[in-house]
Design a protein around this motif. Structure first.
Motif, PDB file in Angstrom:
ATOM      1  N   HIS A  12       0.751  -1.304   0.113  1.00 19.32           N
ATOM      2  CA  HIS A  12       0.101   0.076  -0.049  1.00 19.32           C
ATOM      3  C   HIS A  12       0.968   1.309  -0.105  1.00 19.32           C
ATOM      4  O   HIS A  12       2.086   1.375   0.230  1.00 19.32           O
ATOM      5  CB  HIS A  12      -0.964  -0.002   1.209  1.00 19.32           C
ATOM      6  CG  HIS A  12      -0.126   0.086   2.739  1.00 19.32           C
ATOM      7  ND1 HIS A  12       0.555   0.947   3.139  1.00 19.32           N
ATOM      8  CD2 HIS A  12       0.295  -1.208   3.300  1.00 19.32           C
ATOM      9  CE1 HIS A  12       1.167   0.669   4.239  1.00 19.32           C
ATOM     10  NE2 HIS A  12       1.006  -0.591   4.395  1.00 19.32           N
ATOM     11  N   THR A  15       1.290   5.732   4.787  1.00 17.20           N
ATOM     12  CA  THR A  15       0.423   6.123   5.635  1.00 17.20           C
ATOM     13  C   THR A  15       0.863   7.195   6.942  1.00 17.20           C
ATOM     14  O   THR A  15       2.088   7.115   6.831  1.00 17.20           O
ATOM     15  CB  THR A  15      -0.058   4.881   6.529  1.00 17.20           C
ATOM     16  OG1 THR A  15       0.955   4.313   7.469  1.00 17.20           O
ATOM     17  CG2 THR A  15      -0.723   3.657   5.416  1.00 17.20           C
ATOM     18  N   GLN A  24       1.482  -0.628  12.732  1.00 14.09           N
ATOM     19  CA  GLN A  24       0.067  -0.689  12.205  1.00 14.09           C
ATOM     20  C   GLN A  24      -0.488  -2.038  12.538  1.00 14.09           C
ATOM     21  O   GLN A  24      -1.598  -2.193  13.202  1.00 14.09           O
ATOM     22  CB  GLN A  24      -0.104  -0.036  11.014  1.00 14.09           C
ATOM     23  CG  GLN A  24       0.335   1.139  10.747  1.00 14.09           C
ATOM     24  CD  GLN A  24       0.188   1.769   9.342  1.00 14.09           C
ATOM     25  OE1 GLN A  24      -0.953   2.689   9.174  1.00 14.09           O
ATOM     26  NE2 GLN A  24       0.680   1.418   8.508  1.00 14.09           N
ATOM     27  N   ASP A  28      -4.873   0.471  11.810  1.00 18.63           N
ATOM     28  CA  ASP A  28      -5.032   1.202  10.637  1.00 18.63           C
ATOM     29  C   ASP A  28      -4.587   2.731  10.709  1.00 18.63           C
ATOM     30  O   ASP A  28      -4.871   3.394  11.833  1.00 18.63           O
ATOM     31  CB  ASP A  28      -6.092   1.172   9.565  1.00 18.63           C
ATOM     32  CG  ASP A  28      -6.025   0.791   8.374  1.00 18.63           C
ATOM     33  OD1 ASP A  28      -4.951   1.035   7.704  1.00 18.63           O
ATOM     34  OD2 ASP A  28      -6.972   0.346   7.804  1.00 18.63           O
ATOM     35  N   PRO A  30      -4.738   6.445   7.802  1.00 19.67           N
ATOM     36  CA  PRO A  30      -4.978   6.659   6.384  1.00 19.67           C
ATOM     37  C   PRO A  30      -3.540   7.029   5.425  1.00 19.67           C
ATOM     38  O   PRO A  30      -2.562   7.294   6.366  1.00 19.67           O
ATOM     39  CB  PRO A  30      -5.487   8.044   6.316  1.00 19.67           C
ATOM     40  CG  PRO A  30      -5.576   8.550   7.803  1.00 19.67           C
ATOM     41  CD  PRO A  30      -5.185   7.532   8.626  1.00 19.67           C
ATOM     42  N   LEU A  31      -3.741   6.920   4.123  1.00 19.71           N
ATOM     43  CA  LEU A  31      -2.696   7.432   3.402  1.00 19.71           C
ATOM     44  C   LEU A  31      -2.222   8.847   3.540  1.00 19.71           C
ATOM     45  O   LEU A  31      -3.090   9.902   3.572  1.00 19.71           O
ATOM     46  CB  LEU A  31      -2.956   7.183   2.086  1.00 19.71           C
ATOM     47  CG  LEU A  31      -3.360   5.484   1.469  1.00 19.71           C
ATOM     48  CD1 LEU A  31      -3.222   5.775  -0.046  1.00 19.71           C
ATOM     49  CD2 LEU A  31      -2.195   4.673   1.844  1.00 19.71           C
ATOM     50  N   ARG A  61      -5.789   1.014   4.684  1.00 17.80           N
ATOM     51  CA  ARG A  61      -4.711   1.663   4.051  1.00 17.80           C
ATOM     52  C   ARG A  61      -4.543   0.751   2.557  1.00 17.80           C
ATOM     53  O   ARG A  61      -4.394   1.453   1.493  1.00 17.80           O
ATOM     54  CB  ARG A  61      -3.667   1.670   4.642  1.00 17.80           C
ATOM     55  CG  ARG A  61      -3.174   0.331   5.278  1.00 17.80           C
ATOM     56  CD  ARG A  61      -1.887   0.684   6.443  1.00 17.80           C
ATOM     57  NE  ARG A  61      -1.257  -0.634   6.818  1.00 17.80           N
ATOM     58  CZ  ARG A  61      -1.773  -1.379   7.833  1.00 17.80           C
ATOM     59  NH1 ARG A  61      -2.992  -0.970   8.465  1.00 17.80           N
ATOM     60  NH2 ARG A  61      -1.201  -2.702   8.279  1.00 17.80           N
ATOM     61  N   GLN A  64      -7.897   1.856   0.413  1.00 20.87           N
ATOM     62  CA  GLN A  64      -7.508   3.167  -0.009  1.00 20.87           C
ATOM     63  C   GLN A  64      -6.552   3.301  -1.338  1.00 20.87           C
ATOM     64  O   GLN A  64      -6.865   3.837  -2.478  1.00 20.87           O
ATOM     65  CB  GLN A  64      -6.933   3.989   0.769  1.00 20.87           C
ATOM     66  CG  GLN A  64      -7.408   5.624   0.513  1.00 20.87           C
ATOM     67  CD  GLN A  64      -6.781   6.468   1.982  1.00 20.87           C
ATOM     68  OE1 GLN A  64      -6.331   5.883   2.875  1.00 20.87           O
ATOM     69  NE2 GLN A  64      -6.989   7.816   1.672  1.00 20.87           N
ATOM     70  N   THR A  65      -5.529   2.398  -1.099  1.00 20.16           N
ATOM     71  CA  THR A  65      -4.532   2.385  -2.535  1.00 20.16           C
ATOM     72  C   THR A  65      -5.120   1.599  -3.567  1.00 20.16           C
ATOM     73  O   THR A  65      -5.257   2.135  -4.607  1.00 20.16           O
ATOM     74  CB  THR A  65      -3.276   1.329  -1.992  1.00 20.16           C
ATOM     75  OG1 THR A  65      -2.644   2.141  -0.735  1.00 20.16           O
ATOM     76  CG2 THR A  65      -2.325   1.297  -3.076  1.00 20.16           C
ATOM     77  N   ASN A 184       6.662   1.450  -0.041  1.00 22.69           N
ATOM     78  CA  ASN A 184       5.408   1.772  -0.300  1.00 22.69           C
ATOM     79  C   ASN A 184       4.980   1.794  -1.763  1.00 22.69           C
ATOM     80  O   ASN A 184       5.872   2.396  -2.560  1.00 22.69           O
ATOM     81  CB  ASN A 184       5.008   3.002   0.222  1.00 22.69           C
ATOM     82  CG  ASN A 184       4.990   2.780   1.807  1.00 22.69           C
ATOM     83  OD1 ASN A 184       5.986   3.422   2.279  1.00 22.69           O
ATOM     84  ND2 ASN A 184       3.884   2.380   2.367  1.00 22.69           N
TER      85      ASN A 184
END
Length: 202
Positions: A12, A15, A24, A28, A30-31, A61, A64-65, A184
């Protein structure tokens, strides 16, 4: 007859907790703005790869990716239970400096053994879970090419089988020292041989 399936693994995007150096695990964060840009760059890399499906860890995360990649590639990501990051037990939510002086820190984070944080998952347990899930998904996707969004410690453990000259660590019988931090949104090409049940790095 070629009975192999090509697939791509990617971690991902960056973050907020990556930046803060907080563990993590299955918690979690967020990015970051950089993480979102990394996801967009990953998607651009994938444009020419004929990706037919995006599979993702259900953790936020990764989702979201995967969603950012899906927008670019015009695919709807599918969340897969079993692709979650390693459960780091009591370490989750702590800053790295709070645990990196513990006697078992190096074994837990840089080797593949039965050692685990309190209430957590060992790297061997993680591998069993991830590889079992991955094989099942690839059996169902023999004709397609999958982009799979996962996590750093999964990659560390899974990719250890492809690191040349990796030898058991003398301090921990039967273990290997990996110590490679996958970046990442780094894209990794592999194939799965359905006949032999083996993975290969491309």
């Amino acid at each position: 007859m070629n009975n192999k399936t090509i697939f791509y693994l990617a971690r991902h995007g960056q973050t907020e907790w990556n930046v803060a150096q907080r563990i993590q695990g299955q918690l979690d964060s967020p990015l970051t703005a950089q993480g979102k840009q990394q996801a967009r760059s990953l998607a651009e890399q994938c444009r020419a790869l004929n990706i037919t499906q995006i599979l993702t860890s259900p953790l936020g995360r990764a989702v979201q990716t995967a969603d950012i990649c899906g927008q670019v590639l015009q695919l709807s990501p599918i969340q897969i239970k079993g692709f979650e990051e390693r459960h780091f037990g009591d370490w989750q939510g702590k800053y790295t400096y709070q645990v990196n002086t513990l006697s078992d820190y190096d074994e837990i984070t840089s080797q593949i053994t039965d050692c685990k944080p309190q209430q957590g998952e060992s790297s061997k347990q993680l591998l069993t879970r991830f590889e079992g899930t991955l094989r099942e998904e690839l059996k169902n996707a023999t004709q397609g090419i999958s982009l799979i969004i996962i996590h750093g410690d999964i990659l560390r453990c899974f990719m250890a089988q492809f690191v040349p000259n990796l030898t058991p660590n003398s301090a921990s019988k039967g273990s290997v020292s990996t110590g490679y931090d996958y970046k990442n949104a780094e894209l990794i090409a592999l194939s799965y041989d359905h006949d032999s049940g083996t993975f290969s790095s491309l």
